[in-house]
Enzyme design. Structure first.
Site, short mmCIF file in Angstrom:
data_model
loop_
_atom_site.label_atom_id
_atom_site.label_comp_id
_atom_site.label_asym_id
_atom_site.label_seq_id
_atom_site.Cartn_x
_atom_site.Cartn_y
_atom_site.Cartn_z
N ARG A 1 0.82 -1.21 0.00
CA ARG A 1 0.00 0.00 0.00
C ARG A 1 0.86 1.27 0.00
NH1 ARG A 1 -3.25 -3.01 3.65
NH2 ARG A 1 -2.43 -1.88 5.45
N TYR B 1 0.63 4.62 -2.33
CA TYR B 1 0.49 5.96 -1.78
C TYR B 1 1.55 6.90 -2.35
CZ TYR B 1 -2.41 3.58 1.71
OH TYR B 1 -3.37 2.83 2.34
N TYR C 1 -12.15 10.11 -0.50
CA TYR C 1 -13.42 9.89 0.19
C TYR C 1 -13.21 10.02 1.70
CZ TYR C 1 -11.76 5.07 0.96
OH TYR C 1 -11.04 3.97 1.33
N VAL D 1 -7.72 11.90 7.44
CA VAL D 1 -7.93 10.77 8.33
C VAL D 1 -7.66 9.47 7.56
CG1 VAL D 1 -9.58 9.56 9.82
CG2 VAL D 1 -9.65 12.06 9.67
N ALA E 1 -15.63 8.83 8.65
CA ALA E 1 -16.37 7.71 9.21
C ALA E 1 -16.58 7.90 10.71
CB ALA E 1 -15.64 6.40 8.95
N GLN F 1 -9.79 -0.17 10.76
CA GLN F 1 -9.16 -1.07 9.80
C GLN F 1 -8.93 -2.47 10.39
OE1 GLN F 1 -5.68 1.18 8.42
NE2 GLN F 1 -6.93 2.19 6.89
N ALA G 1 -20.44 2.85 8.29
CA ALA G 1 -21.30 3.99 7.95
C ALA G 1 -22.06 3.70 6.66
CB ALA G 1 -20.46 5.25 7.80
N SER H 1 -15.01 -1.96 7.81
CA SER H 1 -15.54 -2.16 9.16
C SER H 1 -14.66 -1.51 10.23
CB SER H 1 -15.67 -3.65 9.48
OG SER H 1 -16.64 -4.27 8.66
N THR H 2 -15.33 -0.97 11.23
CA THR H 2 -14.68 -0.40 12.41
C THR H 2 -15.26 -1.11 13.63
OG1 THR H 2 -14.41 1.76 11.36
CG2 THR H 2 -14.36 1.72 13.77
#
Length: 275
Positions: free
Chosen positions: A67, A71, A93, A98, A125, A167, A207, A234-235
């Site tokens: 990742r 980035y 998004y 954040v 989120a 995450q 969310a 998911s959180t």
């Protein structure tokens, strides 16, 4: 004197383009080049209609690709346009500051090179989580960690305060993967049961991304995390084990009444989480 070229890093919110601020919409419209990373086709189409220069950076991701490599490629592309003299608006998004390494790094590097650069806030989120679960961080506080960081550095936390872990699907994964890390969830569950009971309740939260859908709020026992309905967005929200005990000496020194302590105890568990 600033060099030709500028950068605004902005957020499109979580729920389509309905959470875009007026300030962000103006920045997107006025830019000579828009670069974006969003997850739904409706927002992509809206961005293209708002500014024909819009370019999607999502294809820089790749299955099994580091990742951090993706980035850096995003940052390089953003800076390439800024250096060409474009007034760039980079849209991500959620909130652009954040869990958006490219946003922070692009602003830092642009400023370092003498360009005008800034970031505009967006709906994250976490903002949606506070609203959907009825958590008021001003009531009892709130502690928030990225899940891998939480485990690796054994972050200290208070079981009397809502614990938010981000995450959770990719614990320990440094590459872009579509599969949930079950091993990571097993390690997280084992770690949490050292402070909470195995049956202690947590909420897997997602969310709502569309106005016609509801947020996901799946209740799960801490020990059952490896079998919970977890996706890439998911959180985990671990509810307080019990209200904290007030320091009576400090209460008296501050001249607070017993009603203050009672109100705080009553607000320790979010109303939505009680249902």
């Amino acid at each position: 004197m600033a060099r030709p070229g500028s950068l605004w890093v902005v957020g499109t919110g979580i729920q389509l383009m309905g959470q875009v601020t007026l300030e962000t919409e103006s920045a997107l419209r006025d830019a000579t080049k828009v670069l974006y990373v969003v997850t739904d086709p409706v927002t992509k189409g809206w961005l293209a209609d708002l500014n024909p220069s819009a370019e999607d950076l999502i294809d820089l991701y790749g299955e099994g690709k580091q990742r951090i490599e993706t980035y850096h490629q995003m940052v390089d592309r953003i800076l390439e346009c800024v250096r060409a003299g474009e007034d760039v608006c980079a849209a991500f998004y959620g909130h652009p500051g954040v869990f958006v390494y490219p946003g922070h790094e692009a602003v830092r590097r642009a400023r370092e090179e003498g360009y005008r650069a800034g970031m505009l806030p967006g709906v994250s989120a976490e903002d949606c989580l506070f609203a959907d679960l009825g958590i008021d961080p001003g009531a009892t506080g709130c502690q928030s960690f990225e899940a891998t960081d939480f485990l690796v550095y054994r972050r200290r936390f208070d079981e009397h305060v809502p614990l938010v872990l981000w995450q959770i699907s990719c614990i320990g994964q440094l590459t872009h993967e579509t599969e949930t890390s079950i091993r990571g969830l097993e390690l997280l569950a084992a770690h949490l049961t050292q402070a909470y009971s195995a049956e202690h309740e947590a909420i897997v939260y997602e969310a709502a991304r569309y106005p016609i859908t509801a947020p996901l709020m799946a209740r799960v026992a801490v020990a059952d995390l490896p079998r919970a309905p977890v996706s890439g967005i998911s959180t985990l929200v671990v509810l307080p084990a019990r209200p904290a005990l007030a320091d009576r000496t400090m209460v008296e020194q501050l001249g607070l009444s017993d009603s203050y302590v009672l109100r705080k105890a009553q607000r320790a568990i979010p109303e939505t989480a009680r249902a």
